[in-house]
Scaffold this motif. Structure first.
Motif, PDB file in Angstrom:
ATOM      1  N   ILE A   1     -11.645   0.253   2.550  1.00 42.04           N
ATOM      2  CA  ILE A   1     -11.555  -1.126   2.072  1.00 42.04           C
ATOM      3  C   ILE A   1     -10.415  -1.786   2.837  1.00 42.04           C
ATOM      4  CG2 ILE A   1     -11.123  -2.653   0.113  1.00 42.04           C
ATOM      5  CD1 ILE A   1     -12.223  -0.367  -1.696  1.00 42.04           C
ATOM      6  N   TYR A   2     -10.692  -2.949   3.379  1.00 41.85           N
ATOM      7  CA  TYR A   2      -9.686  -3.735   4.081  1.00 41.85           C
ATOM      8  C   TYR A   2      -9.155  -4.832   3.169  1.00 41.85           C
ATOM      9  CZ  TYR A   2     -10.826  -1.755   8.655  1.00 41.85           C
ATOM     10  OH  TYR A   2     -10.993  -0.908   9.706  1.00 41.85           O
TER      11      TYR A   2
ATOM     12  N   ALA B   1      -5.670  -1.553   5.402  1.00 36.77           N
ATOM     13  CA  ALA B   1      -6.830  -0.745   4.998  1.00 36.77           C
ATOM     14  C   ALA B   1      -6.366   0.386   4.105  1.00 36.77           C
ATOM     15  CB  ALA B   1      -7.559  -0.184   6.215  1.00 36.77           C
ATOM     16  N   ILE B   2      -7.284   0.849   3.320  1.00 36.05           N
ATOM     17  CA  ILE B   2      -7.079   2.042   2.505  1.00 36.05           C
ATOM     18  C   ILE B   2      -8.353   2.870   2.663  1.00 36.05           C
ATOM     19  CG2 ILE B   2      -7.847   0.885   0.399  1.00 36.05           C
ATOM     20  CD1 ILE B   2      -5.833   2.601  -1.159  1.00 36.05           C
ATOM     21  N   GLU B   3      -8.183   4.136   3.012  1.00 39.13           N
ATOM     22  CA  GLU B   3      -9.340   5.004   3.255  1.00 39.13           C
ATOM     23  C   GLU B   3      -9.372   6.195   2.318  1.00 39.13           C
ATOM     24  OE1 GLU B   3     -10.021   6.003   7.339  1.00 39.13           O
ATOM     25  OE2 GLU B   3      -9.267   4.067   8.007  1.00 39.13           O
ATOM     26  N   VAL B   4      -8.307   6.413   1.608  1.00 43.83           N
ATOM     27  CA  VAL B   4      -8.230   7.529   0.682  1.00 43.83           C
ATOM     28  C   VAL B   4      -7.806   6.967  -0.670  1.00 43.83           C
ATOM     29  CG1 VAL B   4      -7.076   9.705   0.131  1.00 43.83           C
ATOM     30  CG2 VAL B   4      -7.591   9.136   2.514  1.00 43.83           C
ATOM     31  N   TRP B   5      -8.584   7.272  -1.683  1.00 49.59           N
ATOM     32  CA  TRP B   5      -8.224   6.801  -3.016  1.00 49.59           C
ATOM     33  C   TRP B   5      -7.254   7.788  -3.637  1.00 49.59           C
ATOM     34  CZ3 TRP B   5      -7.372   3.011  -5.846  1.00 49.59           C
ATOM     35  CH2 TRP B   5      -7.188   3.162  -7.214  1.00 49.59           C
ATOM     36  N   GLN B   6      -6.104   7.304  -4.045  1.00 54.04           N
ATOM     37  CA  GLN B   6      -5.134   8.129  -4.757  1.00 54.04           C
ATOM     38  C   GLN B   6      -4.600   7.315  -5.915  1.00 54.04           C
ATOM     39  OE1 GLN B   6      -1.849   9.688  -2.511  1.00 54.04           O
ATOM     40  NE2 GLN B   6      -0.942  10.643  -4.281  1.00 54.04           N
ATOM     41  N   ARG B   7      -4.728   7.865  -7.074  1.00 54.25           N
ATOM     42  CA  ARG B   7      -4.182   7.195  -8.250  1.00 54.25           C
ATOM     43  C   ARG B   7      -2.670   7.155  -8.109  1.00 54.25           C
ATOM     44  NH1 ARG B   7      -6.206   6.460 -13.432  1.00 54.25           N
ATOM     45  NH2 ARG B   7      -4.580   6.069 -14.943  1.00 54.25           N
TER      46      ARG B   7
ATOM     47  N   ASP C   1      -0.877  13.285  -7.404  1.00 58.38           N
ATOM     48  CA  ASP C   1      -1.080  14.020  -6.162  1.00 58.38           C
ATOM     49  C   ASP C   1      -2.565  14.216  -5.883  1.00 58.38           C
ATOM     50  OD1 ASP C   1       1.629  14.265  -5.705  1.00 58.38           O
ATOM     51  OD2 ASP C   1       1.775  16.166  -6.776  1.00 58.38           O
ATOM     52  N   ARG C   2      -3.385  13.784  -6.807  1.00 58.29           N
ATOM     53  CA  ARG C   2      -4.824  13.998  -6.672  1.00 58.29           C
ATOM     54  C   ARG C   2      -5.410  12.917  -5.763  1.00 58.29           C
ATOM     55  NH1 ARG C   2      -9.153  13.242 -11.187  1.00 58.29           N
ATOM     56  NH2 ARG C   2     -10.959  13.927 -10.046  1.00 58.29           N
ATOM     57  N   ARG C   3      -5.980  13.345  -4.657  1.00 60.10           N
ATOM     58  CA  ARG C   3      -6.567  12.426  -3.684  1.00 60.10           C
ATOM     59  C   ARG C   3      -8.072  12.604  -3.693  1.00 60.10           C
ATOM     60  NH1 ARG C   3      -2.486  10.668  -0.120  1.00 60.10           N
ATOM     61  NH2 ARG C   3      -3.861  10.323   1.622  1.00 60.10           N
ATOM     62  N   VAL C   4      -8.763  11.513  -3.544  1.00 60.28           N
ATOM     63  CA  VAL C   4     -10.208  11.550  -3.490  1.00 60.28           C
ATOM     64  C   VAL C   4     -10.637  10.920  -2.174  1.00 60.28           C
ATOM     65  CG1 VAL C   4     -12.349  10.802  -4.593  1.00 60.28           C
ATOM     66  CG2 VAL C   4     -10.343  11.330  -5.998  1.00 60.28           C
ATOM     67  N   ASN C   5     -11.257  11.696  -1.321  1.00 57.51           N
ATOM     68  CA  ASN C   5     -11.778  11.164  -0.065  1.00 57.51           C
ATOM     69  C   ASN C   5     -13.246  10.797  -0.252  1.00 57.51           C
ATOM     70  OD1 ASN C   5      -9.500  11.521   1.712  1.00 57.51           O
ATOM     71  ND2 ASN C   5      -9.875  13.720   1.526  1.00 57.51           N
ATOM     72  N   HIS C   6     -13.654   9.719   0.342  1.00 61.08           N
ATOM     73  CA  HIS C   6     -15.080   9.308   0.288  1.00 61.08           C
ATOM     74  C   HIS C   6     -15.568   9.108   1.690  1.00 61.08           C
ATOM     75  CE1 HIS C   6     -15.189   8.781  -4.031  1.00 61.08           C
ATOM     76  NE2 HIS C   6     -13.989   8.306  -3.911  1.00 61.08           N
TER      77      HIS C   6
END
Length: 178
Positions: free
Chosen positions: A125-126, A163-169, A173-178
């Motif tokens: 997401i940009y 931009a953001i390419e990795v979702w991290q709350r 430390d929990r990262r969610v890649n899509h």
């Protein structure tokens, strides 16, 4: 229809009868000073509602109304739109000045980015801002965006693209890649 609910906000699909509330934001010089489109006429605001309603049908997402949760008052907009200029999805948002300085823009931006990654399964997401828009720069940093490049936008204005390419709350430390 409510799409996202946060602690203080309801983010719902825009409706035809939102014209006056949306125009109060889009027609306001101070609120739109940093947007590439600038101030919108009432006719262009109506056109944006029509385009948005079509985007819900054809893309499954678009621009949404942001409402204060306790009284459902329309206080701004946010959303994810497909930008032809960068050939990818972009976060957009604006908030009525009466609601500035309360963390609501960060709350709605965070919720919209989370929705983009977790529900819409976006890969990136940009966000783009005018270099003078320091408040939006802080919001994007809090949400996790990183500057990726600078160039003139489609209106010829200096613009910083994030931009953001990795979702991290945030705070996790929990990262969610899509």
């Amino acid at each position: 229809m409510t799409v996202i609910e946060t602690d203080r906000l309801l983010i719902r699909q825009i409706r035809q009868n939102d014209l006056e509330d949306l125009y109060a934001i889009c027609g306001n010089e101070e609120l739109m000073q940093f947007t590439g489109d600038g101030i919108l006429s009432k006719e262009l605001t109506q056109k944006w509602i029509e385009v948005t309603l079509n985007n819900y049908k054809t893309k499954g997402f678009g621009m949404y109304a942001v409402c204060d949760k306790p009284n459902h008052q329309f206080i701004g907009y946010c959303g994810l739109i497909y930008s032809k200029y960068i050939s990818d999805n972009e976060l957009i948002y604006a908030l009525n000045k009466d609601f500035w300085g309360k963390g609501l823009a960060t709350e709605m931006a965070y919720a919209m980015v989370k929705y983009g990654f977790t529900t819409l399964k976006m890969e990136r997401i940009y966000a783009s801002i005018n270099p003078k828009n320091l408040a939006s720069e802080r919001i994007l940093a809090k949400v996790g965006f990183k500057e990726v490049f600078r160039k003139k936008d489609e209106a010829g204005l200096d613009t910083i693209y994030y931009a953001i390419e990795v979702w991290q709350r945030p705070g996790s430390d929990r990262r969610v890649n899509h």
